[in-house]
Design an enzyme around this catalytic site. Structure first.
Site, short mmCIF file in Angstrom:
data_model
loop_
_atom_site.label_atom_id
_atom_site.label_comp_id
_atom_site.label_asym_id
_atom_site.label_seq_id
_atom_site.Cartn_x
_atom_site.Cartn_y
_atom_site.Cartn_z
N GLU A 189 -45.78 -27.47 30.27
CA GLU A 189 -45.35 -28.81 29.87
C GLU A 189 -46.55 -29.76 29.76
O GLU A 189 -46.61 -30.59 28.85
CB GLU A 189 -44.32 -29.38 30.86
CG GLU A 189 -42.96 -28.69 30.80
CD GLU A 189 -42.28 -28.81 29.44
OE1 GLU A 189 -42.69 -29.64 28.60
OE2 GLU A 189 -41.33 -28.05 29.19
N CYS A 225 -23.49 -35.06 13.50
CA CYS A 225 -24.60 -35.98 13.17
C CYS A 225 -24.12 -37.15 12.32
O CYS A 225 -23.72 -36.98 11.16
CB CYS A 225 -25.69 -35.19 12.42
SG CYS A 225 -27.11 -36.22 11.99
N ASP A 240 -38.17 -36.27 25.13
CA ASP A 240 -39.53 -36.32 24.59
C ASP A 240 -39.41 -36.74 23.13
O ASP A 240 -38.33 -37.10 22.66
CB ASP A 240 -40.23 -34.95 24.74
CG ASP A 240 -39.70 -33.90 23.76
OD1 ASP A 240 -38.58 -34.09 23.22
OD2 ASP A 240 -40.40 -32.90 23.53
N TYR A 286 -40.30 -37.23 32.25
CA TYR A 286 -40.04 -36.10 31.36
C TYR A 286 -40.45 -34.77 32.00
O TYR A 286 -39.66 -33.82 32.05
CB TYR A 286 -40.77 -36.28 30.01
CG TYR A 286 -40.84 -34.98 29.27
CD1 TYR A 286 -39.71 -34.49 28.61
CD2 TYR A 286 -41.96 -34.16 29.33
CE1 TYR A 286 -39.72 -33.25 28.00
CE2 TYR A 286 -41.98 -32.92 28.73
CZ TYR A 286 -40.86 -32.47 28.07
OH TYR A 286 -40.86 -31.24 27.49
N CYS A 338 -31.45 -30.03 7.21
CA CYS A 338 -30.08 -30.32 7.68
C CYS A 338 -29.12 -29.16 7.44
O CYS A 338 -28.20 -28.93 8.23
CB CYS A 338 -29.55 -31.58 7.02
SG CYS A 338 -30.50 -33.04 7.50
#
Length: 420
Positions: free
Chosen positions: A64, A236, A166, A148, A227
């Site tokens: 990370e 969405c 994030d 985070y 998409c």
């Protein structure tokens, strides 16, 4: 006078996930996609196969921190080298900062590696080698671990049902729920954390969080998102808006039907139909980078075996590129003519070597530009061949002569490799 302050109004329904059936469906769709399409990454393998909780958390933590400002493709080889060299917290705690910087060289933002090592030392010396077990404790007890990173370690390593936010997650959530206010503003950030915590799958929190980030990294990308391939497209709102136009015929009413909604795009910035889904998220205007110029001198000599050697010096232990090695360098004030640049550099070298320096020996080689995140840096490069040895004033800063091979193995920044 003693009345409690009114509670802030809940965000309009348009911008939140309130239907439990929809949340359930979204989790299922996203995890099924992740199981089928996820990238095979070394830290994921480690997190899935390492039985020891502390080693697992350490492995996730290292990945990370490396991934914070760097692309996945770059991180993989660094990560493998790091875990081979320091497979445990205990091993890292015993390393020197110099070794950490050498391995980190090229990843940028060097304070990340330094803080990671300081925190590992703290775990070993103050926490008996045991990593904190919750996101709250990770953030509270480990220097350099923010909200985070703490959420990522806790969800992936300990299966704590806690969300993460994030850059990738911000983009996905802002599109899913048409959040068009500045996504770096505290009100929006808080809203996104609430949303991430509400959405995270309770039985597979680590996989869910990684799936959300993976979606942002590979499908719901900043420009031209794919998409058609999105596993959660039916949830969405930005896509629905793109397909079916504005929900209200009246142009000046905000989309969600609440005037002055803090999460909608500002009324002054209309929907750009050519962008579609990529209208979201909105970012604050970027600050212009600082423009700086630095004179850098590559001092050369023939070593005892006839190989060419270069002098490198160590930067101060705080600030930009802390503790890294570089060619002797000096910030230049704006607008200096070339002759004046040479004089300033010669004075700097003279003070440092304790012997007179003729500007005539300095050869102008060219300029190298390097962009740090917030600084547009130009190095004005000179070379100076030296006969024999020079005695350097050890008080000024640590220095050493290196061959080209030793130079590349040292903790030097990418900018200095460009200079060479």
């Amino acid at each position: 006078a003693g009345l409690p302050a009114p509670a802030p109004a809940p965000p309009p329904a348009q911008h939140v996930f309130s239907d439990p059936a929809e949340i359930e469906a979204l989790r299922g769709n996203l995890l099924a996609w992740y199981d089928k399409c996820k990238r095979d990454l070394p830290w994921r393998t480690l997190a899935a196969t390492e039985p020891d909780a502390d080693r697992r958390a350490y492995a996730v933590w290292v990945s990370e921190v490396m991934l914070q400002q760097t692309q996945v493709a770059t991180v993989i080889s660094y990560y493998n080298r790091w875990m081979q060299k320091w497979p445990t917290l205990q091993a890292l705690a015993q390393a020197s900062l110099e070794e950490v910087n050498e391995l980190w060289a090229g990843l940028g933002y060097y304070s990340r590696g330094k803080r990671l090592q300081e925190a590992a030392r703290k775990v070993v010396s103050e926490l008996a080698g045991q990593m904190p077990r919750t996101a709250e404790d990770l953030q509270r007890l480990l220097p350099g671990v923010g909200r985070y990173t703490a959420g990522a370690i806790a969800s992936i390593s300990y299966r704590q049902a806690t969300g993460v936010v994030d850059g990738n997650v911000i983009r996905v959530l802002c599109r899913l729920r048409c959040i068009g206010a500045d996504s770096s503003s505290p009100a929006v950030v808080d809203q996104l954390w609430d949303m991430a915590n509400a959405l995270v799958d309770r039985s597979r929190p680590g996989d869910f969080n990684q799936a959300l980030m993976e979606l942002g990294a590979t499908v719901c990308v900043p420009k031209a998102p794919l998409c058609g391939e999105c596993p959660v497209k039916q949830h969405c709102r930005a896509r629905r808006r793109k397909l079916f136009g504005k929900p209200t015929p009246v142009p000046d009413v905000e989309d969600c039907g609440v005037g002055g909604c803090p999460l909608c795009p500002p009324a002054a910035e209309p929907w750009d139909s050519s962008l579609g889904v990529a209208n979201f998220p909105r970012k604050a205007a970027k600050k212009q980078p600082r423009v700086t110029r630095t004179a850098t001198c590559v001092l050369e000599r023939r070593g005892c075996h006839g190989a060419l050697e270069y002098l490198i010096v160590q930067r101060p232990s705080s600030g930009l590129l802390a503790g890294l090695w570089e060619f002797p360098s000096l910030p230049l004030s704006q607008g200096l003519q070339e002759e004046k640049q040479k004089e300033v550099l010669a004075d700097h070298l003279q003070a440092w070597m304790g012997q007179p320096m003729a500007t005539g020996g300095l050869r102008f080689i060219g300029e190298v530009t390097h962009i740090f995140s917030h600084i547009h840096q130009t190095y004005v490069v000179y070379s100076l061949p030296l006969d024999g040895d020079v005695t350097l004033d050890p008080a000024s800063s640590p220095s050493r002569w290196v061959t080209e091979e030793e130079f590349h193995a040292s903790a030097v920044s990418t900018a200095m490799k460009k200079v060479l």
